[in-house]
Design an enzyme around this catalytic site. Structure first.
Site, PDB file in Angstrom:
ATOM      1  N   VAL A 158       2.646   5.086  -1.510  1.00  0.00           N
ATOM      2  CA  VAL A 158       1.464   5.269  -0.663  1.00  0.00           C
ATOM      3  C   VAL A 158       0.396   4.235  -0.997  1.00  0.00           C
ATOM      4  O   VAL A 158      -0.191   3.614  -0.110  1.00  0.00           O
ATOM      5  CB  VAL A 158       0.911   6.697  -0.803  1.00  0.00           C
ATOM      6  N   ASP A 159       0.140   4.036  -2.282  1.00  0.00           N
ATOM      7  CA  ASP A 159      -0.836   3.027  -2.690  1.00  0.00           C
ATOM      8  C   ASP A 159      -0.437   1.639  -2.180  1.00  0.00           C
ATOM      9  O   ASP A 159      -1.272   0.874  -1.683  1.00  0.00           O
ATOM     10  CB  ASP A 159      -0.943   2.981  -4.216  1.00  0.00           C
ATOM     11  N   MET A 160       0.839   1.302  -2.322  1.00  0.00           N
ATOM     12  CA  MET A 160       1.266  -0.044  -1.957  1.00  0.00           C
ATOM     13  C   MET A 160       1.231  -0.252  -0.445  1.00  0.00           C
ATOM     14  O   MET A 160       0.818  -1.310   0.030  1.00  0.00           O
ATOM     15  CB  MET A 160       2.651  -0.322  -2.525  1.00  0.00           C
TER      16      MET A 160
END
Length: 377
Positions: free
Chosen positions: A172-174
């Site tokens: 999700v962060d990436m």
């Protein structure tokens, strides 16, 4: 290594990276890889991820090193007048500002978007956040794993009959970092027409939901709540890990022609004519019967032999490799996906390959820098 990007698709673009942790710094690194001059401003104690280890090198964690190359770093205390004054000097020269402060923090310091966009109308302001700035969850903090849980990702990840499982990397962060890059590039393109910057928002929650294909599409169509299917694809089969005489092999059959080729490769051509398996939809419905038949044949073969056979027949397949084997694979080397710099830094290369203006690797993590580089002559 040089001190300036003579080439690069974003050469001449100046980026002020005020972000920390992952999504924002990943965005800044991608922009830097493609030629932008990126200045990273960290608080006096540094980015939190400097402590996210082991392993450490010189007291700084590998986690930080993987997200902060092609930037030059300085430390400013933005809660104080001196730090804010210095920041404003840099903003006046920047094309892009990337930040992921908790909602309201920069406004409380008098350097929020509304105030600075009036002074610097060409500035593209990229805000990375957990849930966006408004709505029922607006302004609340968010981390990757919590959003994986809340966005439904964990509910479809794991073995059938087992518990919900976090994806083993910060997906999700990436993806939020990638969405931030896309937003910045869109805003810079539009600025060429209007002469004005704008606010770009990339929220972890939105990005998490955006990853739900095909589960969301399935639910929109038939209303059934998706469940966990282990390594198997929810819509097509065989798209799964199969046992061999050595290590497991992942087989990805996307159409009837590939299935017929697969069956020939494992010595079971008659399966392609079986009415339970002849068509994609039927294979998916009868997967419980199909898998043991396939593994009865594949478990007599060595993984390398099976993969070579299938790939030659046009059926995508791959051994299940550990991280070290993947990073040392000859094709990884050929694709230049591992970067080595004179400083001793090693990291993942840029997956975006441009013919005339390729990515360049100019500054290892922790390179100091107080000002933007002067324009090219």
């Amino acid at each position: 290594m040089t001190d300036r990007a003579a080439t690069g698709a974003l050469a001449g673009i100046r980026v002020l990276d005020l972000s920390r942790i992952l999504g924002g710094p990943y965005c800044g690194q991608i922009l830097g890889d493609h030629g932008a001059d990126v200045l990273k401003v960290e608080p006096p104690e540094g980015d939190d991820t400097r402590t996210w280890g082991p392993p450490f090198q010189g007291g700084v964690a590998s986690y930080y090193m993987g997200l902060n190359r092609n930037k030059r770093v300085q430390h400013l205390d933005l809660s104080g007048e001196e730090g804010r004054a210095r920041l404003l000097e840099l903003v006046a020269q920047a094309d892009v500002l990337v930040e992921n402060f908790k909602s309201g923090t920069m406004e409380r310091w008098g350097i929020g978007y509304e105030a600075l966009s009036q002074r610097f109308p060409r500035l593209v302001w990229c805000r990375v956040s957990g849930f966006g700035s408004d709505g029922p969850l607006g302004g609340l903090p968010g981390y990757d794993a919590a959003v994986q849980a809340m966005a439904g990702i964990m509910s479809v990840n794991g073995e059938s009959g087992g518990g919900a499982l976090r994806v083993g990397l910060p997906v999700v962060d990436m993806v939020t970092g990638l969405h931030a890059v896309i937003g910045v590039l869109l805003a810079l393109q539009e600025r060429q027409r209007s002469g004005r910057g704008q606010l770009v928002e990339a929220a972890l929650y939105d990005s998490g939901l955006s990853l739900l294909h095909p589960h969301a599409a399935n639910w929109f169509m038939d209303g059934r709540v998706p469940g966990r299917t282990g390594n198997a694809h929810p819509n097509i089969y065989p798209y799964d890990t199969l046992r061999t005489a050595s290590e497991p092999v992942f087989v990805t059959v996307g159409n009837d022609r590939q299935f017929a080729a697969f069956c020939r490769c494992i010595g079971l051509p008659e399966l392609a004519d079986d009415p339970r398996f002849a068509r994609a939809g039927e294979r998916s419905r009868h997967r419980a019967a199909l898998k043991p038949l396939l593994e009865g044949a594949t478990q007599t073969l060595q993984a390398a032999t099976l993969v070579e056979r299938l790939m030659a027949a046009g059926v995508p397949a791959a051994p299940v490799l550990d991280v070290d084997a993947a990073l040392e694979h000859p094709h990884t080397v050929h694709r230049k996906m591992v970067v080595e710099m004179e400083s001793g830094y090693r990291g993942l290369g840029s997956p975006v390959v441009l013919g005339r203006t390729p990515a360049t690797y100019r500054h290892p993590p922790l390179t100091a820098g107080a000002t933007f580089l002067p324009p090219e002559a």
